[in-house]
Design a protein around this motif. Structure first.
Motif, PDB file in Angstrom:
ATOM      1  N   ILE A  11       0.727  -1.067  -0.172  1.00 46.48           N
ATOM      2  CA  ILE A  11      -0.257   0.147  -0.055  1.00 46.48           C
ATOM      3  C   ILE A  11       0.810   1.255   0.032  1.00 46.48           C
ATOM      4  O   ILE A  11       2.143   1.301   0.569  1.00 46.48           O
ATOM      5  N   GLN A  12       0.510   2.242  -0.652  1.00 45.84           N
ATOM      6  CA  GLN A  12       1.299   3.618  -0.907  1.00 45.84           C
ATOM      7  C   GLN A  12       1.122   4.217   0.478  1.00 45.84           C
ATOM      8  O   GLN A  12      -0.074   4.588   0.762  1.00 45.84           O
ATOM      9  N   PRO A  13       2.225   5.054   0.790  1.00 45.67           N
ATOM     10  CA  PRO A  13       2.057   5.918   2.159  1.00 45.67           C
ATOM     11  C   PRO A  13       1.791   7.129   1.421  1.00 45.67           C
ATOM     12  O   PRO A  13       2.457   8.086   1.549  1.00 45.67           O
ATOM     13  N   THR A 128       7.961   2.563 -15.520  1.00 47.33           N
ATOM     14  CA  THR A 128       8.207   1.304 -15.174  1.00 47.33           C
ATOM     15  C   THR A 128       7.810   0.619 -13.842  1.00 47.33           C
ATOM     16  O   THR A 128       8.164  -0.314 -13.033  1.00 47.33           O
ATOM     17  N   TYR A 129       6.989   1.539 -13.236  1.00 48.59           N
ATOM     18  CA  TYR A 129       6.149   1.373 -11.983  1.00 48.59           C
ATOM     19  C   TYR A 129       5.695  -0.280 -11.780  1.00 48.59           C
ATOM     20  O   TYR A 129       6.129  -0.832 -10.790  1.00 48.59           O
ATOM     21  N   PRO A 130       4.991  -0.828 -12.944  1.00 49.58           N
ATOM     22  CA  PRO A 130       4.626  -2.153 -12.901  1.00 49.58           C
ATOM     23  C   PRO A 130       5.786  -3.007 -12.483  1.00 49.58           C
ATOM     24  O   PRO A 130       5.656  -4.295 -12.262  1.00 49.58           O
ATOM     25  N   LEU A 132       8.604  -2.593 -10.797  1.00 46.86           N
ATOM     26  CA  LEU A 132       9.023  -2.764  -9.393  1.00 46.86           C
ATOM     27  C   LEU A 132       7.809  -3.405  -8.505  1.00 46.86           C
ATOM     28  O   LEU A 132       8.198  -4.120  -7.925  1.00 46.86           O
ATOM     29  N   MET A 133       6.591  -3.322  -9.175  1.00 43.63           N
ATOM     30  CA  MET A 133       5.366  -4.121  -8.190  1.00 43.63           C
ATOM     31  C   MET A 133       5.627  -5.806  -8.764  1.00 43.63           C
ATOM     32  O   MET A 133       5.554  -6.216  -7.558  1.00 43.63           O
ATOM     33  N   ALA A 134       6.127  -5.860  -9.957  1.00 42.79           N
ATOM     34  CA  ALA A 134       6.344  -7.477 -10.099  1.00 42.79           C
ATOM     35  C   ALA A 134       7.449  -8.031  -9.409  1.00 42.79           C
ATOM     36  O   ALA A 134       7.581  -8.836  -8.726  1.00 42.79           O
ATOM     37  N   ALA A 135       8.446  -7.129  -9.038  1.00 41.77           N
ATOM     38  CA  ALA A 135       9.800  -7.474  -8.175  1.00 41.77           C
ATOM     39  C   ALA A 135       9.055  -7.485  -6.817  1.00 41.77           C
ATOM     40  O   ALA A 135       9.643  -8.404  -6.284  1.00 41.77           O
ATOM     41  N   ASP A 136       8.276  -6.709  -6.154  1.00 43.98           N
ATOM     42  CA  ASP A 136       7.687  -6.990  -5.044  1.00 43.98           C
ATOM     43  C   ASP A 136       7.337  -8.216  -4.692  1.00 43.98           C
ATOM     44  O   ASP A 136       7.366  -8.886  -3.675  1.00 43.98           O
ATOM     45  N   ILE A 137       6.420  -8.645  -5.845  1.00 44.59           N
ATOM     46  CA  ILE A 137       5.646  -9.835  -5.677  1.00 44.59           C
ATOM     47  C   ILE A 137       6.629 -11.192  -5.962  1.00 44.59           C
ATOM     48  O   ILE A 137       6.563 -12.204  -5.142  1.00 44.59           O
ATOM     49  N   ASP A 150      -8.250  -1.758  -9.849  1.00 46.90           N
ATOM     50  CA  ASP A 150      -7.321  -0.866 -10.569  1.00 46.90           C
ATOM     51  C   ASP A 150      -6.036  -1.498 -10.795  1.00 46.90           C
ATOM     52  O   ASP A 150      -5.044  -0.735 -11.434  1.00 46.90           O
ATOM     53  N   GLN A 151      -5.716  -2.636  -9.857  1.00 50.17           N
ATOM     54  CA  GLN A 151      -4.273  -3.209 -10.095  1.00 50.17           C
ATOM     55  C   GLN A 151      -4.103  -4.382 -10.931  1.00 50.17           C
ATOM     56  O   GLN A 151      -3.133  -5.129 -10.910  1.00 50.17           O
ATOM     57  N   LYS A 152      -5.397  -4.848 -11.153  1.00 48.30           N
ATOM     58  CA  LYS A 152      -5.449  -6.150 -12.082  1.00 48.30           C
ATOM     59  C   LYS A 152      -4.438  -6.175 -13.341  1.00 48.30           C
ATOM     60  O   LYS A 152      -3.755  -7.254 -13.538  1.00 48.30           O
TER      61      LYS A 152
HETATM   62  N1  TRP Z   1       0.549  -0.472  -6.921  1.00 45.62           N
HETATM   63  C1  TRP Z   1      -0.267  -0.917  -5.699  1.00 45.62           C
HETATM   64  C2  TRP Z   1      -1.456   0.391  -5.571  1.00 45.62           C
HETATM   65  O1  TRP Z   1      -1.156   1.309  -5.949  1.00 45.62           O
HETATM   66  C3  TRP Z   1       0.550  -0.913  -4.627  1.00 45.62           C
HETATM   67  C4  TRP Z   1       1.567  -2.219  -4.722  1.00 45.62           C
HETATM   68  C5  TRP Z   1       2.848  -1.870  -4.774  1.00 45.62           C
HETATM   69  C6  TRP Z   1       1.436  -3.312  -4.605  1.00 45.62           C
HETATM   70  N2  TRP Z   1       3.444  -3.086  -4.960  1.00 45.62           N
HETATM   71  C7  TRP Z   1       2.826  -4.190  -4.698  1.00 45.62           C
HETATM   72  C8  TRP Z   1       0.102  -4.146  -4.518  1.00 45.62           C
HETATM   73  C9  TRP Z   1       2.368  -5.334  -4.842  1.00 45.62           C
HETATM   74  C10 TRP Z   1       0.206  -5.693  -4.567  1.00 45.62           C
HETATM   75  C11 TRP Z   1       1.513  -6.370  -4.654  1.00 45.62           C
HETATM   76  O2  TRP Z   1      -2.227  -0.015  -4.945  1.00 45.62           O
END
Ligand code: TRP
Length: 332
Positions: A11-13, A128-130, A132-137, A150-152
């Motif tokens: 979740i974004q701060p 390239t935001y997505p 980084l999100m792929a890297a998170d997961i 919205d994140q599908k």
């Molecule tokens: N992009 C998501 C949002 O804005 C936040 C997010 C970042 C996220 N990395 C993630 C959500 C990894 C799920 C998994 O809501």
């Protein structure tokens, strides 16, 4: 070794959470802790893809961390950390960027929307935001990712990137699935109930923040836009009332039918006050826990530093293996 599936969410701060964030996401995160190995991150690195005031970002990240704890995330049970504290995310981001196509990033609707909204700063990070999100997961080999609609598209991209990497280098990443909660309540604006509740709404009465005090909450509900009818029933065309019924049932656990019965013959005014009170009562422990956590910065710090250590331990292994897979020379 536990057999539990791994869940990752972020979740974004960006300011305090709304009632929508709470009912739609964070509250469910707490429930998932029993059944899954959960990893939750305050994604400050994602936040700087649009302009942030550094002082506020720092404050918001700490508050967001305290807030997820106040909402029931237990840092002993789950891995809860601040994204920038785990440099593995940035490391994996690069590796995955090299398996992501310019074309597929160009199709992301959120990028197009944000690029239009911030046309003076269409930076590469926003594009390239997505990745980084792929890297998170993928850095945690997560099986499931609870995300809103919205994140599908971003999750779909993460799946494609994982599959592409696996094809190039051999099976490695878990291809994550979306986690769809059993009861997912979508909370709408109190002023324009056909729109999602949003913290960026220009009308301050449209949105409930989970740290709003009781009077504020009740006042906002009393001003909620409804219809010219007078029946408290869930029905097509009654967007305002439908939203209030949804919220009421989400915080009290009562079904829509029970709610309709409870308020049969009563007026909208009474119902609005009741919803406000129920929401405020429900959030009272969250407000208290949040205040307590924010007044004990040392404890909070202890939680997020330990969380980052755990996150690094898990994702560090994944990154090392990915480095080996792509052909980097071992550094030790
Ligand atoms: N992009 C998501 C949002 O804005 C936040 C997010 C970042 C996220 N990395 C993630 C959500 C990894 C799920 C998994 O809501």
């Amino acid at each position: 070794m536990s057999e539990k599936k791994i869940i990752f969410s972020g979740i974004q701060p960006t300011g305090t959470f709304t009632l929508g964030n709470y009912i739609g996401a964070v509250r469910n995160w707490a429930k998932l802790q029993e059944e899954y190995n959960c990893i939750y991150s305050i994604v400050d690195m994602h936040a700087i893809t649009v302009r942030q005031d550094p002082v506020k970002l720092r404050q918001h990240s700490l508050e967001a961390y305290a807030l997820i704890m106040a909402c029931g995330i237990d840092p002993e049970k789950s891995v809860a950390f601040i994204q920038s504290h785990a440099p593995t995310h940035a490391m994996l981001n690069w590796i995955l960027a090299c398996s992501t196509q310019f074309g597929e990033l160009s199709r992301m609707t959120q990028f197009k929307d944000k690029a239009a909204k911030h046309s003076d700063d269409v930076n590469a990070g926003l594009f390239t935001y997505p990745v980084l999100m792929a890297a998170d997961i993928l850095g945690y080999n997560a099986d499931l990712v609870p995300v809103g609609v919205d994140q599908k598209q971003h999750l779909e991209l993460a799946r494609n990137v994982a599959q592409r990497f696996n094809q190039k280098y051999g099976e490695f990443f878990t291809v994550p699935d979306a986690y769809i909660p059993e009861v997912g309540a979508k909370v709408m604006s109190l002023q324009e109930p056909t729109k999602k509740m949003s913290k960026s709404d220009a009308n301050p009465n449209a949105c409930i923040f989970i740290l709003d005090d009781k009077d504020t909450i009740i006042r906002k509900f009393r001003r909620a836009v409804t219809d010219s009818d007078s029946e408290i029933v869930f029905k097509e065309g009654k967007d305002g009332i439908n939203n209030l019924i949804t919220i009421y049932s989400a915080v009290t656990g009562k079904s829509f039918e029970e709610t309709e019965k409870e308020f049969a013959g009563k007026g909208y005014g009474d119902f609005k006050t009741a919803v406000g009170e129920a929401v405020s009562d429900h959030l009272a422990p969250v407000r208290e826990k949040f205040a307590q956590l924010m007044s004990d910065k040392a404890y909070l710090k202890d939680c997020y530093t330990k969380g980052a250590e755990k996150a690094m331990r898990i994702s560090g292994k994944v990154v090392s293996k990915a480095y080996r897979k792509v052909g980097f020379v071992d550094s030790h």
